[in-house]
Design an enzyme around this catalytic site. Sequence first.
Site, short mmCIF file in Angstrom:
data_model
loop_
_atom_site.label_atom_id
_atom_site.label_comp_id
_atom_site.label_asym_id
_atom_site.label_seq_id
_atom_site.Cartn_x
_atom_site.Cartn_y
_atom_site.Cartn_z
N HIS A 18 0.56 -2.86 0.12
CA HIS A 18 -0.14 -3.74 1.06
C HIS A 18 -1.25 -3.00 1.80
CE1 HIS A 18 1.96 -1.61 4.25
NE2 HIS A 18 3.07 -1.73 3.53
N GLU A 97 10.61 -3.51 1.84
CA GLU A 97 10.74 -2.10 2.20
C GLU A 97 12.18 -1.80 2.64
OE1 GLU A 97 10.14 0.97 1.85
OE2 GLU A 97 8.05 0.98 2.53
#
Length: 217
Positions: A18, A97
């Site tokens: 990202h 994550e």
Amino acid sequence: MRTLGTDDVTCRLVLVRHGEPQAAVLGIVGGPTGDTGLTGVGRDQVIRLAERLAGSAELAGTSALYASSLPRAIQTAELLAPALGGLDVQVCHDLREHDPGELDGLLWDEATRRFPLPDFAVEPGRPVAPGGESLTGFHERARSALRDLAERHRHETVVVACHGGIVAAGVGMVFGIPTRERVFLPTRYASMTDLELTARGWRLGRYNDRFPLTDQF
């Protein structure tokens, strides 16, 4: 469906980290609560990558676009979608994550005072905080998610908007690093890393490709 060529690649996973997230700039633990998406800089990073992909057509024929369930990854995938033929973003929770548990949403200084982080070299099986994941548990979950994608998308190219930890877990899988060991990698925002499944196993096609972004952007 994309034809992968004459070599023995059976699936190509293009992992895109990202762009810069607001949580990192604010020093907040960016789990489901703390993650409030990309900064303006982060959006611009991903837009520049999308412009590259649209101009080069290097990922033309990509079959599917996935994102983790965290906002910074979903926004990244949404910005990439027009350069990938307008693919719908498919959200996969297991691509998120490392789960921070009760650290989520706290400032990092406060978080580490409340819950001193484990020494992963000594305690890879200890969760980072109540409700969170251990290093080993995160690696096992991340690698399983990547293997599942490769099985689901045989003979295809798939783009995955995800996180530095997922990239590290994938690279560790390629090189046979045990799930109990930490993989230290300088994966940059809006960079691409290719994991290729072949008849002989996994291989690393490229790592940390973020051209035309510079160190200052």
